[in-house]
Design a protein around this motif. Structure first.
Motif, short mmCIF file in Angstrom:
data_model
loop_
_atom_site.label_atom_id
_atom_site.label_comp_id
_atom_site.label_asym_id
_atom_site.label_seq_id
_atom_site.Cartn_x
_atom_site.Cartn_y
_atom_site.Cartn_z
N ALA A 109 0.82 -1.22 0.00
CA ALA A 109 0.00 0.00 0.00
C ALA A 109 0.85 1.26 0.00
O ALA A 109 0.37 2.34 -0.39
N GLU A 110 2.09 1.16 0.42
CA GLU A 110 2.97 2.32 0.51
C GLU A 110 3.60 2.70 -0.83
O GLU A 110 4.32 3.70 -0.91
N LYS A 111 3.34 1.95 -1.88
CA LYS A 111 3.99 2.21 -3.16
C LYS A 111 3.48 3.47 -3.85
O LYS A 111 4.12 3.95 -4.79
N GLY A 112 2.32 3.97 -3.44
CA GLY A 112 1.80 5.18 -4.05
C GLY A 112 0.29 5.28 -3.94
O GLY A 112 -0.36 4.43 -3.32
N GLU A 113 -0.26 6.31 -4.55
CA GLU A 113 -1.70 6.59 -4.44
C GLU A 113 -2.55 5.45 -4.96
O GLU A 113 -3.55 5.07 -4.35
N ARG A 114 -2.18 4.88 -6.12
CA ARG A 114 -3.00 3.82 -6.70
C ARG A 114 -2.88 2.53 -5.87
O ARG A 114 -3.86 1.80 -5.72
N ALA A 115 -1.71 2.28 -5.33
CA ALA A 115 -1.55 1.12 -4.46
C ALA A 115 -2.39 1.28 -3.19
O ALA A 115 -3.00 0.31 -2.72
N ALA A 116 -2.43 2.48 -2.64
CA ALA A 116 -3.23 2.72 -1.44
C ALA A 116 -4.71 2.50 -1.73
O ALA A 116 -5.45 1.94 -0.90
N LYS A 117 -5.17 2.94 -2.91
CA LYS A 117 -6.57 2.71 -3.29
C LYS A 117 -6.85 1.22 -3.41
O LYS A 117 -7.92 0.74 -3.01
N ALA A 118 -5.91 0.48 -3.98
CA ALA A 118 -6.08 -0.97 -4.12
C ALA A 118 -6.17 -1.64 -2.75
O ALA A 118 -7.00 -2.53 -2.53
N ALA A 119 -5.32 -1.20 -1.81
CA ALA A 119 -5.37 -1.76 -0.46
C ALA A 119 -6.71 -1.48 0.21
O ALA A 119 -7.25 -2.33 0.93
N ASP A 120 -7.27 -0.29 -0.04
CA ASP A 120 -8.58 0.04 0.53
C ASP A 120 -9.66 -0.89 -0.01
O ASP A 120 -10.57 -1.30 0.72
N ILE A 121 -9.57 -1.23 -1.30
CA ILE A 121 -10.54 -2.16 -1.89
C ILE A 121 -10.46 -3.50 -1.16
O ILE A 121 -11.49 -4.10 -0.81
N TYR A 122 -9.25 -3.98 -0.94
CA TYR A 122 -9.06 -5.25 -0.22
C TYR A 122 -9.65 -5.16 1.19
O TYR A 122 -10.42 -6.04 1.62
N ARG A 123 -9.30 -4.11 1.91
CA ARG A 123 -9.71 -4.02 3.32
C ARG A 123 -11.22 -3.92 3.45
O ARG A 123 -11.82 -4.52 4.35
N GLU A 124 -11.84 -3.14 2.58
CA GLU A 124 -13.29 -3.00 2.64
C GLU A 124 -14.00 -4.33 2.37
O GLU A 124 -14.95 -4.69 3.07
N LEU A 125 -13.50 -5.06 1.35
CA LEU A 125 -14.11 -6.35 1.05
C LEU A 125 -13.88 -7.33 2.20
O LEU A 125 -14.81 -8.05 2.61
N MET A 126 -12.68 -7.38 2.70
CA MET A 126 -12.39 -8.33 3.78
C MET A 126 -13.19 -8.00 5.04
O MET A 126 -13.58 -8.93 5.79
N THR A 127 -13.46 -6.72 5.27
CA THR A 127 -14.32 -6.34 6.39
C THR A 127 -15.75 -6.81 6.15
O THR A 127 -16.40 -7.37 7.04
N ASP A 128 -16.24 -6.62 4.93
CA ASP A 128 -17.58 -7.08 4.59
C ASP A 128 -17.73 -8.59 4.74
O ASP A 128 -18.80 -9.09 5.14
N PHE A 129 -16.66 -9.33 4.44
CA PHE A 129 -16.70 -10.80 4.54
C PHE A 129 -16.47 -11.29 5.95
O PHE A 129 -16.57 -12.49 6.23
#
Length: 347
Positions: free
Chosen positions: A324-344
């Motif tokens: 997630a620290e690689k940049g803005e787009r990586a951070a957005k990708a990490a947020d997608i993961y975290r939100e889905l994993m929270t939903d599951f």
């Protein structure tokens, strides 16, 4: 807006960008003046791999049928022009107009590549990563970087990752130091649990296993192990899986631009449709392949010890944070993961 249409819009905006050397007409196609096109496709799969036939081979057949024979793909096995991470470079330069590759090969070119490849120890079912890639924007985040280099990526399928090993694993001590063929973030994942992972191209994998250069490998899961004859030298198939991962198609955008609208639409739509069909088909064939391995190859399915699984769990969180620290787009990708994993309910 669909993923394919948004990528096409970016492609149009980037028309004319400097891409370095482009392919010679002899490599790009033949019969263009007669309205026919043949594209060579450099695959990262050896011809022995099931995906060379069942993924790329089927795509070529469906595309040719859809275009009444006007658009043909000529698949090249791993190493015919390039192999592994070198495939991206020959595609970007236009040596071939299309390729298959693992997103792990392009981690230096796209911030979110590791998230499309799959962060180990996160999603547990194929559809979850499919949803994140195609519906929630992971693929688009990768293409925001790749399009600048004149390349468009489309995920080819989601598949499970499971190890095969030549030695029984009953404790963390057994796992420690095992030389495992791996790639991408899976290398960090396995290393955190004490293994000694290393990258080996698919075309060299069987020899590396049979000669003892490595003690085990992951090449997909059961289907990959069966098609690559890995069970001949590795009799232990490990559960649970390390996670979900992807293979991908990648296209040189200058060559995509050179197609007429019907050809371009046929190619993109066929790749998009095949992604979902192939991902589901793969789950079915996984069960068949594993049963076959037990009966025909005498493999034993083993469960990784709890102490190894605990170390892997901690590694997953660390890998996600690091990526997630690689940049803005990586951070957005990490947020997608975290939100889905929270939903599951996973976190």
């Amino acid at each position: 807006m669909t993923a394919s249409s948004s990528m096409l819009n970016r492609r149009s905006m980037l028309r004319g960008a400097a891409l370095g050397a482009i392919a010679t007409p002899a490599l790009v196609g033949k019969g263009i003046a007669q309205g026919k096109v043949t594209w060579r496709v450099q695959s990262h799969w050896p011809k022995a791999s099931s995906s060379f036939t069942d993924s790329l081979g089927v795509l070529a057949t469906v595309l040719e049928e859809r275009t009444d024979g006007a658009f043909k793909l000529e698949p090249l096995g791993a190493g015919e022009f390039a192999k592994g991470p070198d495939i991206y470079n020959i595609l970007r330069k236009g040596v071939v107009p299309m390729a298959t590759l693992s997103p792990s090969y392009i981690q230096d070119q796209a911030q979110a590549a590791s998230f499309v490849y799959g962060i180990p120890g996160t999603f547990r079912e194929s559809w979850q990563l499919q949803h994140a890639i195609k519906n929630l924007g992971l693929e688009d985040l990768v293409n925001e970087d790749l399009n600048k280099e004149g390349v468009m990526l489309m995920a080819e399928k989601v598949l499970p990752v499971e190890m095969v090993v030549s030695k029984r694993i009953e404790s963390a001590d057994d796992f420690r130091g095992l030389k495992i063929r791996s790639s991408g973030t899976m290398i960090d994942y396995l290393a955190a649990a004490g293994a000694a992972p290393q990258y080996v191209p698919g075309s060299e994998l069987y020899q590396a296993l049979s000669s003892g250069v490595v003690d085990g490998a992951h090449w997909g899961a059961a289907i990959g192990a069966k098609s690559m004859s890995l069970w001949e030298v590795c009799k232990f198939h490990c559960k649970p899986g390390l996670g979900m991962t992807t293979d991908a198609y990648a296209v040189n955008m200058d060559q995509l631009d050179s197609l007429d609208d019907d050809m371009r639409t046929a190619l993109i739509d066929t790749m998009q449709n095949r992604f979902f069909l192939r991902s589901q088909e793969y789950q079915h064939k996984e069960a068949i392949a594993l049963a076959s391995g037990i009966e025909e190859n005498g493999i034993e399915v083993i469960t990784l010890p709890d102490d190894v699984l605990e170390m892997l769990s901690g590694a997953s969180k660390d890998i996600m944070a690091k990526e997630a620290e690689k940049g803005e787009r990586a951070a957005k990708a990490a947020d997608i993961y975290r939100e889905l994993m929270t939903d599951f309910g996973y976190i």
